[in-house]
Design a protein around this motif. Structure first.
Motif, PDB file in Angstrom:
ATOM      1  N   LEU A  37       0.832  -1.206   0.000  1.00 47.44           N
ATOM      2  CA  LEU A  37       0.000   0.000   0.000  1.00 47.44           C
ATOM      3  C   LEU A  37       0.867   1.257   0.000  1.00 47.44           C
ATOM      4  O   LEU A  37       2.006   1.253   0.465  1.00 47.44           O
ATOM      5  N   ASN A  38       0.284   2.342  -0.480  1.00 50.75           N
ATOM      6  CA  ASN A  38       1.032   3.589  -0.632  1.00 50.75           C
ATOM      7  C   ASN A  38       0.254   4.764  -0.019  1.00 50.75           C
ATOM      8  O   ASN A  38      -0.473   5.476  -0.716  1.00 50.75           O
ATOM      9  N   PRO A  39       0.403   4.977   1.294  1.00 51.73           N
ATOM     10  CA  PRO A  39      -0.304   6.089   1.952  1.00 51.73           C
ATOM     11  C   PRO A  39       0.037   7.458   1.364  1.00 51.73           C
ATOM     12  O   PRO A  39      -0.769   8.393   1.434  1.00 51.73           O
ATOM     13  N   ASN A  42      -2.456   9.412  -0.949  1.00 52.21           N
ATOM     14  CA  ASN A  42      -3.597  10.168  -0.429  1.00 52.21           C
ATOM     15  C   ASN A  42      -3.333  11.675  -0.422  1.00 52.21           C
ATOM     16  O   ASN A  42      -4.256  12.478  -0.575  1.00 52.21           O
ATOM     17  N   TRP A  90      -4.015   6.957   8.173  1.00 53.67           N
ATOM     18  CA  TRP A  90      -3.276   7.910   7.326  1.00 53.67           C
ATOM     19  C   TRP A  90      -3.732   9.351   7.543  1.00 53.67           C
ATOM     20  O   TRP A  90      -2.967  10.293   7.320  1.00 53.67           O
ATOM     21  N   ASN A 291      -5.213   3.045   1.248  1.00 52.32           N
ATOM     22  CA  ASN A 291      -3.820   2.706   1.575  1.00 52.32           C
ATOM     23  C   ASN A 291      -3.526   2.881   3.064  1.00 52.32           C
ATOM     24  O   ASN A 291      -2.458   3.380   3.444  1.00 52.32           O
ATOM     25  N   VAL A 293      -2.365   1.438   6.036  1.00 54.57           N
ATOM     26  CA  VAL A 293      -1.594   0.265   6.462  1.00 54.57           C
ATOM     27  C   VAL A 293      -1.939  -0.159   7.879  1.00 54.57           C
ATOM     28  O   VAL A 293      -2.184  -1.344   8.156  1.00 54.57           O
TER      29      VAL A 293
END
Length: 328
Positions: A37-39, A42, A90, A291, A293
């Protein structure tokens, strides 16, 4: 087991194994989520887009900065979990506070649906096995496969249509089809009215599965030597089947019950979405989309913990049902 209670020893070893499995499963879930995942994405959609230094600082504050080594992030996360803190989402909200409410929502739904479905399924399966090829066996077989053939989304909407028709017919809102509670109303009756339809959606599917499973297992047991011996000693057919055959046939069912409970805890996404119940399943999908996590890892932990508790209960029932465990 010499020098101690064999049941206690059996359960202690199983519990140690379950704790290790929960730790491994939760760690793997975090590492997979943190790697996949890629915060940071956002923040890229905000207008105006914040500077990279601000994004880095914000992500670092929540232990989500992908520029830091994954191992270091894992250690920070694990230390927090050991202290009962699952960190921040996030957007900075507390994961503990959010999931605490959502876990209660899902548990109400899953426990009610699974218990009702399991009890009904075992009863139907046992009756079908005892009366093999009779009218009840044939009827329950058709009904079970009919329910299993219908997707959950279709079954839920069929129940909603039926509930609306019944409410219109009686002129009383007996079944409430949307949400956990009615806004501004806080009563047990209102909660039950909202709970009935989603519970029936889960329970019908569970009853269909458990009935087929129980029927097939019990049919294998009914022809066993110990059942024939019990009959030869003078026990009635009902007593031999109920006291001996069903007891043995329930052993694999309680194990299946444990694994089903863990899977359902985050597997009720469709049911929760249709009926407007914002529980763990709904939040898991939302967290993956954003995303998030830490939330994904926390839900994975709760699912693993629920599986541990259910497995311990299954082991207790196993020890009660199987005399061999008490004589090891």
């Amino acid at each position: 087991m010499a020098g101690g209670d064999p049941v206690a020893g059996f359960l202690a070893w199983r519990l140690i194994g379950y704790v290790v499995l929960v730790a491994v499963a939760t760690s793997m879930a975090y590492l997979l989520a943190a790697a996949a995942l890629n915060p940071r994405a956002n923040y890229a959609e905000r207008t105006p887009r914040p500077p990279d230094s601000v994004v880095d600082a914000q992500l670092a504050a929540y232990n989500l900065n992908d520029k830091e080594p994954l191992a270091a992030r894992y250690v920070t996360w694990a230390e927090g979990v050991l202290q009962g803190d699952f960190g921040r989402a996030w957007n900075g909200s507390s994961v503990n506070e959010d999931l605490g409410r959502r876990a209660g929502v899902t548990l109400r739904l899953v426990v009610a649906g699974l218990v009702i479905g399991a009890v009904a399924g075992v009863a139907v399966g046992a009756c079908a096995a005892v009366g093999q090829y009779g009218w009840f066996d044939r009827l329950s077989t058709v009904a079970s496969f009919g329910v299993l053939a219908v997707p959950t989304v279709v079954l839920a909407n069929m129940l909603i249509i039926g509930a609306v028709w019944f409410n219109d017919l009686t002129g009383v809102k007996v079944f409430l089809v949307s949400g956990e509670v009615t806004p501004g109303v806080d009563s047990l009756l209102d909660r039950v009215q909202h709970l009935v339809l989603p519970t029936m959606t889960l329970a019908l599917g569970m009853a269909a599965v458990f009935s087929r499973y129980q029927r097939n297992i019990l049919l294998d047991v009914l022809g066993a030597d110990f059942v024939r011996t019990a009959r030869a000693k003078g026990l009635s057919r009902r007593a031999a089947y109920g006291r001996h055959a069903l007891r043995v046939a329930l052993i694999p069912v309680v194990t299946y019950f444990a694994f089903t409970f863990g899977a359902l805890l985050v597997g009720t996404t469709i049911t929760e979405t249709i009926f407007g119940w914002y529980g763990l399943g709904h939040q898991l999908v939302s967290s993956i989309r954003t995303n998030d996590v830490n939330t994904v890892a926390a839900i994975s932990f709760l699912a693993a913990l629920a599986l541990l508790v259910a497995a311990v209960v299954a082991d207790l029932l196993h020890a009660v049902l199987d005399p061999r465990v008490r004589t090891v």
